[in-house]
Design an enzyme around this catalytic site. Structure first.
Site, mmCIF file in Angstrom:
data_model
loop_
_atom_site.group_PDB
_atom_site.id
_atom_site.type_symbol
_atom_site.label_atom_id
_atom_site.label_comp_id
_atom_site.label_asym_id
_atom_site.label_seq_id
_atom_site.Cartn_x
_atom_site.Cartn_y
_atom_site.Cartn_z
ATOM 1 N N CYS A 155 75.781 48.389 30.921
ATOM 2 C CA CYS A 155 74.885 49.243 30.137
ATOM 3 C C CYS A 155 74.228 48.418 29.029
ATOM 4 C CB CYS A 155 75.648 50.423 29.541
ATOM 5 S SG CYS A 155 76.903 49.915 28.337
ATOM 6 N N CYS A 206 76.315 46.376 26.614
ATOM 7 C CA CYS A 206 76.768 45.060 27.074
ATOM 8 C C CYS A 206 75.742 43.992 26.733
ATOM 9 C CB CYS A 206 77.008 45.073 28.583
ATOM 10 S SG CYS A 206 78.262 46.234 29.140
ATOM 11 N N ASP A 224 106.092 41.663 50.346
ATOM 12 C CA ASP A 224 105.809 43.096 50.370
ATOM 13 C C ASP A 224 106.389 43.658 51.666
ATOM 14 O OD1 ASP A 224 104.494 45.555 49.609
ATOM 15 O OD2 ASP A 224 103.083 45.130 51.213
ATOM 16 N N ASP A 236 98.077 44.435 46.959
ATOM 17 C CA ASP A 236 98.948 43.538 46.205
ATOM 18 C C ASP A 236 98.162 42.510 45.398
ATOM 19 O OD1 ASP A 236 101.335 44.663 47.422
ATOM 20 O OD2 ASP A 236 100.680 43.668 49.246
#
Length: 795
Positions: free
Chosen positions: A15, A18, A495, A694
């Site tokens: 925006c 920024c 995992d 992950d």
């Protein structure tokens, strides 16, 4: 004050706040005027070039949480002869405004340059390299053209070597005169004969060394060319002086060393030819990957089948793939069905069935059935091209272990020249007082035995061959630093879902009759739960036809209720059975408890208020998981399972594959924290996951390893990508890392040892110049040859 203007592409702005924030920050700097445009996402900055460069502003922008867009360019560089050359180019590029980072690889003779496109462009980068006395051009992705160019360069080196050897061969006899009391034909001893043979070797064949030396000295640096040019010139011009003395009758027997200069050049050319030939073999892995690509494609245009070159295929084209043909690009099946052999990418030998809507990967093999495929990714965007890109960048990158060799190479040549001068002075003053020849020969030996090439080649050749060999086995290292970091790993975190397990639920046990199963699957057909698909598939595999639901009601946390053919069906857990006052007898309770201990999800089926069966569904463990865990543990690596599942299920899976340490019931955002806790224990941690859910943990770990099929997400998310789901590639990746680092250490040991031992021996006068030249030529060859042993490493 020198005013300069630069434009930077900024990423991350959302925006006006920024852009305003960045603009204010930059304008607070002295003598800086900046405008930041949110629409174009560009910052235009006018500044004092004496105080700042573009990197100063990039650093300020990054501190605010934004970034500046970079582009990468691979360049072929010609004219490099040793590590001093590659180091010189790399240092200058990294100091050039607009370049974020550059690495120059002596082995591949290529540079990988990351730069800010509005601050500098490829042409200016090439001009900067040319100013240093080398040449460069963007890499041509045409593999055939690259191979042809390399072959021509090798042929040119061979031709030069042959001519030099022919001219030097008669002079070789002179070497034996210095060693043995031989009587040679008068013509061989004639100074004119020696002069005529040595001169074209020195100034035509060896002109490349003078050119290289001049270019480096002009830019304030020195390389191997300087050593060769100085050493051979000293021998040649001293011989020329002695010849003039002979012609003017000042001496009767001139002491000539034309053979020393000519044979030194021949030996060095011989070493360079062997080195180039050996280096060409290091690119085999990349060549094999490139050879997997189809060369042409059959496409449908104006309702006509036409064959076109692969680079003519555009996104959206309809391709016709017949049995036995390679799929040219990534795409989606829009007509027909077939089975595809994806083993080249995933390592899975069993062909995968493909129907309308399924994706196919370029360069995989169509086994049977003709299909129409819509091209979705072409050119450099395909999965195989992404893999090739990773391998190319890994082979062009540098491992941290190379830094010491780079530092030494940068000071090497001036130090050697200094040692040669001191050697000459010591010999002429103290050893053989007033005798010029012994001092000259000792100094020449010092100059020609020193070899910065071996130091420069020690790491990149091993990285290139090691990462190439790993890629052949489906292991993609993202860069040399990750090869080095991986060999330190002592803990691997796995995992569970999709890594240890297949990631797809499957019916493992069923206690009941087929009629009950038909009603069960018919009810589950209306459910969107992942377990429902497994039950429906199980029933269909039994050949059962599914019935229509008259009503369906999902009861979250309990199960489902349905009416099928006016029959009341309940499927769920104990809570659901209790809600409908359905009795669970001791036998069924025992079965439930057994399934749950094994980590399975058990559901009961009640028909018309009566318990009729139990079905157990679980995410099955991969076939190779147990063996992979065992191999890792045998390598003294602790294996930890990290999962969001409940402890009971996690413990059951861990026990099945042999994992002792389990961290369960962890949310995705908490996985990175768990990795940090392990690191706080002093562990070097590798995280293995799917590369998406992950991602935080993959980034946090010392090494992130993605299990995937070569997709862009998996490759971008991790430091290493394992193609396919075979967990046995994990111990292989660590073995590849350890073998590569061990090979690099061997190379550096011999390269350092060779110079540390060789230079003093030469300075003591214990080596004739031609022997020193032969040793120097073969030192680089030995390093490259040792690296090539990695092509045969067993993983």
């Amino acid at each position: 004050m020198t005013h300069k203007t630069t434009t930077l592409d900024i990423t991350g702005m959302t925006c006006a706040a920024c852009s305003n924030r960045i603009e204010k920050k930059l304008n607070r700097l002295d003598d800086v005027s900046a405008q930041v445009n949110l629409t174009t996402e560009k910052a235009t900055i006018e500044y004092d070039a004496d105080q700042y460069d573009s990197k100063s502003f990039i650093s300020e922008i990054q501190k605010l949480g934004y970034d500046v867009r970079t582009e990468k360019q691979e360049l072929d560089i010609t004219g490099m002869t040793c590590a001093a050359c590659s180091n010189r180019i790399e240092k200058v590029l990294n100091k050039t405004e607009g370049i974020q980072h550059a690495t120059v690889n002596l082995t591949t003779e290529q540079a990988l340059v990351s730069y800010y496109p509005n601050a500098i462009n490829t042409d200016r980068i090439i001009q900067r390299i040319q100013k240093l006395g080398y040449d460069a051009e963007p890499i041509n992705n045409d593999d055939d053209q690259q191979t042809s160019r390399k072959e021509q360069e090798l042929k040119a080196k061979r031709t030069k070597l042959i001519i030099s050897a022919i001219l030097s061969a008669p002079l070789l006899l002179m070497m034996f005169v210095h060693l043995l009391p031989l009587h040679l034909p008068a013509i061989v001893m004639n100074p004119w004969f020696q002069f005529i043979l040595a001169t074209p070797v020195q100034f035509i064949i060896g002109w490349q060394f003078y050119v290289g030396a001049y270019k480096n000295l002009r830019n304030g640096s020195a390389n191997m060319d300087v050593l060769v040019a100085v050493g051979t010139s000293a021998a040649y011009f001293y011989s020329l002086y002695e010849m003039i003395q002979w012609l003017t009758h000042h001496v009767n027997e001139p002491h000539l060393y034309f053979e020393t200069s000519a044979i030194l050049i021949t030996l060095i050319l011989f070493g360079k030819y062997l080195e180039a030939r050996a280096k060409s073999q290091t690119t085999n892995a990349l060549g094999e990957l490139l050879s997997l690509q189809a060369k042409e494609a059959r496409i449908l245009r104006n309702n006509q089948e036409v064959m076109v070159a692969l680079d003519e295929v555009i996104e959206g084209d309809t391709l016709i793939i017949k049995p036995g043909e390679k799929i040219p690009v990534d795409g989606e099946v829009i007509k027909g069905s077939t089975s595809i052999d994806e083993s080249m990418l995933t390592g899975e030998s069993i062909p995968v069935e493909k129907v309308i809507g399924d994706t196919v990967i370029g360069s995989t093999l169509n086994k049977n059935g003709s299909v129409h495929v819509k091209a979705t990714k072409v050119g450099r965007d395909t999965a195989l091209s992404n893999i090739i890109k990773v391998v190319e960048e890994a082979q062009s990158s540098k491992a941290p272990i190379q830094r010491l060799a780079d530092i030494i190479s940068g000071y090497f040549v001036p130090i050697v020249v200094g040692i040669a001068i001191v050697t000459f002075i010591v010999w002429i003053v103290f050893v053989h007082t007033g005798q010029f020849e012994p001092a000259l020969l000792a100094a020449i030996s010092v100059l020609v035995i020193a070899c910065p090439c071996a130091l420069g080649l020690a790491t990149p050749t091993s990285i290139m061959v090691g990462t190439g060999r790993a890629a052949e086995n489906g292991i993609l290292f993202k860069g040399g630093e990750f090869v080095e970091r991986t060999h330190h790993i002592d803990t691997i975190v796995l995992d569970k879902t999709g890594t240890i397990t297949n990631g797809k639920p499957k019916v493992t046990d069923y206690a009941g009759d087929l009629e009950t199963l038909q009603l069960l699957a018919s009810a589950e057909k209306a459910s969107e739960h992942p377990l429902a698909e497994a039950i429906v598939t199980f029933a269909e595999d039994k050949g059962l036809s599914l019935l229509d639901n008259e009503s369906f009601n999902a009861r979250p946390g309990h199960g489902i209720e349905a009416m099928i053919n006016e029959t009341h069906v309940l499927i769920g857990n104990r809570k659901l059975m209790h809600d409908f006052d359905i009795t669970i007898d001791a036998d069924n309770e025992q079965k439930l408890a057994q399934y749950e201990r094994q980590g399975q999800t058990a559901m009961m089926i009640a028909i018309e208020q009566e318990l009729k069966g139990i079905i157990a569904v679980a995410d099955t463990v991969k076939d190779t998981a147990k063996q992979a865990v065992s191999e890792l543990q045998n390598m003294n690596i602790e294996v930890v399972m990290l999962t969001g599942d409940n402890k009971q299920t996690a413990q059951a899976i861990a026990q099945e594959v042999g994992i002792d340490r389990v961290i369960a019931e962890v949310l995705p955002e908490q996985k990175a924290e768990q990795v940090s806790l392990l690191q706080e224990e002093g562990r070097n941690v590798a995280m293995v996951g799917d590369g998406v859910n992950d991602a935080p943990a993959l980034v946090k770990a010392d090494i992130g390893i993605a299990i995937g099929t070569g997709t862009e997400v998996a490759i971008e998310a991790a430091d290493i990508t394992i193609l396919g789901g075979d967990l046995l590639l994990l111990p292989k990746a660590i073995k590849a890392s350890k073998a590569t680092i061990r090979n690099i250490r061997q190379n550096l040991f011999w390269a350092f040892g060779y110079n540390v031992a060789g230079i003093p021996i030469a300075a003591l006068g214990l080596l004739a110049p031609w022997i020193a030249g032969a040793a120097m030529a073969l030192s680089s060859v030995s390093v490259v040859t040792n690296a090539l042993r990695l092509k045969n490493m067993k993983l």
